[in-house]
Scaffold this active site. Sequence first.
Site, PDB file in Angstrom:
ATOM      1  N   GLU A   1       0.898  -1.259  -0.384  1.00  0.00           N
ATOM      2  CA  GLU A   1       0.034  -0.075  -0.263  1.00  0.00           C
ATOM      3  C   GLU A   1       0.885   1.182   0.032  1.00  0.00           C
ATOM      4  O   GLU A   1       1.780   1.178   0.648  1.00  0.00           O
ATOM      5  CB  GLU A   1      -0.862   0.038   1.259  1.00  0.00           C
ATOM      6  CG  GLU A   1      -1.895   1.132   1.352  1.00  0.00           C
ATOM      7  CD  GLU A   1      -2.417   0.983   2.980  1.00  0.00           C
ATOM      8  OE1 GLU A   1      -2.073   0.647   3.608  1.00  0.00           O
ATOM      9  OE2 GLU A   1      -3.596   1.574   2.874  1.00  0.00           O
TER      10      GLU A   1
ATOM     11  N   LYS B   1     -10.200   0.687  -0.422  1.00  0.00           N
ATOM     12  CA  LYS B   1     -10.095   0.288   0.686  1.00  0.00           C
ATOM     13  C   LYS B   1     -11.332   0.770   1.634  1.00  0.00           C
ATOM     14  O   LYS B   1     -11.867   1.896   1.347  1.00  0.00           O
ATOM     15  CB  LYS B   1      -8.731   0.915   1.281  1.00  0.00           C
ATOM     16  CG  LYS B   1      -8.535   1.039   2.652  1.00  0.00           C
ATOM     17  CD  LYS B   1      -7.322   1.682   3.196  1.00  0.00           C
ATOM     18  CE  LYS B   1      -6.808   1.282   4.567  1.00  0.00           C
ATOM     19  NZ  LYS B   1      -5.540   1.827   4.853  1.00  0.00           N
TER      20      LYS B   1
ATOM     21  N   CYS C   1      -4.616  -3.302   4.322  1.00  0.00           N
ATOM     22  CA  CYS C   1      -4.245  -2.760   5.800  1.00  0.00           C
ATOM     23  C   CYS C   1      -5.080  -2.915   6.965  1.00  0.00           C
ATOM     24  O   CYS C   1      -5.293  -3.895   7.210  1.00  0.00           O
ATOM     25  CB  CYS C   1      -3.421  -1.536   5.409  1.00  0.00           C
ATOM     26  SG  CYS C   1      -2.639  -0.696   7.068  1.00  0.00           S
TER      27      CYS C   1
END
Length: 514
Positions: free
Chosen positions: A80, A179, A212
């Site tokens: 990322e 995300k 993440c």
Amino acid sequence: MVASQLLAYMAILVFCVLKASSLDTFLAAVYEHAVILPDATLTPVSREEALVLMNRNLDLLERAVISAAQKGAHIIVTPEDAIYGWNFSRESVYPYLEDIPHPQVNWIPCNNPNRFGHTPVQERLSCLAKNNSIYVVANIGDKKPCNASDPQCPPDGRYQYNTNVVFDSQGTLVARYHKQHLFIGEDHFNAPKSPEVVTFNTTFGRFGIFTCFDILFHDPAVTLVKDLHVNTILFPTAWMNVLPHLSAIEFHSAWAMGMGVNFLASNIHYPLMKMTGSGIYAPNSPRAFHYDMKTEEGKLLFSQLDARPYHPRVVNWTSYASSIEAVSSEKQKFKGVVFFDEFTFVELTDVMGNYTVCQKDLCCHLSYKMSEKRSDEVYALGAFDGLHTVEGCYYLQVCTLLKCKTTDLHTCGDSVETASTTFEMFSLSGTFGTQYVFPEVLLSEMRLAPGEFQVSDDGCLSSLKPTSRPVLTVTLFGRLYEKDCASNASSDLTAQARRTTLIVMICIVHLLSW
Ligand SMILES: *[C@@H]1O[C@H](CO)[C@@H](O)[C@H](O)[C@H]1NC(C)=O
Ligand SMILES: *[C@@H]1O[C@H](CO)[C@@H](O)[C@H](O)[C@H]1NC(C)=O
Ligand SMILES: *[C@@H]1O[C@H](CO)[C@@H](O)[C@H](O)[C@H]1NC(C)=O
Ligand SMILES: *[C@@H]1O[C@H](CO)[C@@H](O)[C@H](O)[C@H]1NC(C)=O
Ligand SMILES: *[C@@H]1O[C@H](CO)[C@@H](O)[C@H](O)[C@H]1NC(C)=O
Ligand SMILES: *[C@@H]1O[C@H](CO)[C@@H](O)[C@H](O)[C@H]1NC(C)=O
Ligand SMILES: *[C@@H]1O[C@H](CO)[C@@H](O)[C@H](O)[C@H]1NC(C)=O
């Protein structure tokens, strides 16, 4: 004669094609990238300057992709924020963004670069995949215009998304994931209105993808495994290590084991902000991992993995603990703070023993034997059952054996990276109210312990042999998703905005207190 030969030939051909179309194993590569950050991140730069910076990072990613392909890897995952960093405002990140179309358009940017406007980053990634015949996973920024017909359209007239993209070995865009759970400091991006559950099929298994902080929450992470039955998770991340329970290699390998999937975790390499720790994790054991706070170098990891790993049995995470008698000890209990959560602890005063500690509905049982009881080192058994509200809001049940930072009991739960006590054996269990429990074992100097422990069907985490190094922590990290603050409020943008502000404020306090 001729006909039967032909038939036999065709049978062999069909057999070979079938064989080739489904691989039992594949070679995975993960790259920990030492990102080159832009100089100024709050004043918007020109698109040209943004491209210069992104191409410098892409030059490094290209080297990794070529080495991975030369070794025969089928897929490579990059981190990322690997192409332009993370420290932006909405305006200043804009020059770095491209319009990323939905994969259903069936697009090979390398062959048809101008089909969706100016998209040189996607073109370069697609060509890297195509030229080297390898799947390439990367994280870039997407922009989507919107207007007053959409009441949630931001005032600047566009959505900006933190986005993972996957190009297959022909260079085709096969996956795009926005995300969902943005972390503190990601105000330059928007979350999609509802979680995107993104999968794709290959000859080497079914893949799911998220990013993440998403790993802490139910959607899309758990849904990908439970409902879509993916074999392997692709996980670009920019993960700041937090001990004792949320360092990258420790938590990501535990998630792979707890969920029963392969997990390819690619982290940024930026020791200044405690970002390091990448790995290739199979459900039964870590296969390769890297943690390096000392050098400035990136690192390429490889491992062979089963394309469709044995589907895990269902573990009853309360059965073992419910079956044993609580050791009603007169041991002194004390409180200790682990990453803002108040645990109930008991000190392990003997070289061996059986201990129980409870908090609310959770009782944790530990059986252990140390190689020696040192006077300069203290270990404790802790329990936590409650809502974690700092840097995110999520409900935890945790049983943990950990090394206290010093012999002062007030330091139990503080971050510590080295220890001196090895354990001859340990066995940890708890009366968990969830099926989502992630087993962590972390040894001195931030090492994992592949092949040294197991989890039984009735929910006991136990050693298979004496630990190969001194122990930092042995932990069962449980999540009760249904008790989360935002369990059904993810589309409530105002609530989310309020929460974000609160979290940012708490975070600032947290940073000041470092
Ligand atoms: C983020 O950017 C601001 C302004 O450019 C700068 O002052 C700050 O040091 C940066 N922080 C990090 C962690 O790079
Ligand atoms: C891919 O190959 C083409 C033709 O061989 C070359 O022009 C291009 O620069 C290569 N691109 C990448 C990113 O490897
Ligand atoms: C508003 O955006 C939608 C698509 O998001 C588009 O179809 C429509 O034409 C736009 N309206 C105006 C007035 O720009
Ligand atoms: C992958 O294949 C399965 C059947 O094996 C199918 O149900 C699923 O829809 C496919 N997924 C994608 C994203 O094509
Ligand atoms: C797990 O074990 C406990 C105690 O043995 C039992 O009460 C419970 O029904 C089991 N849960 C499941 C889902 O089988
Ligand atoms: C701890 O409990 C185990 C059974 O769970 C028992 O076999 C062992 O003797 C106990 N050890 C001590 C030191 O009490
Ligand atoms: C979640 O939904 C339930 C029932 O639909 C409701 O009672 C509850 O208030 C909601 N929680 C949040 C945080 O919105």
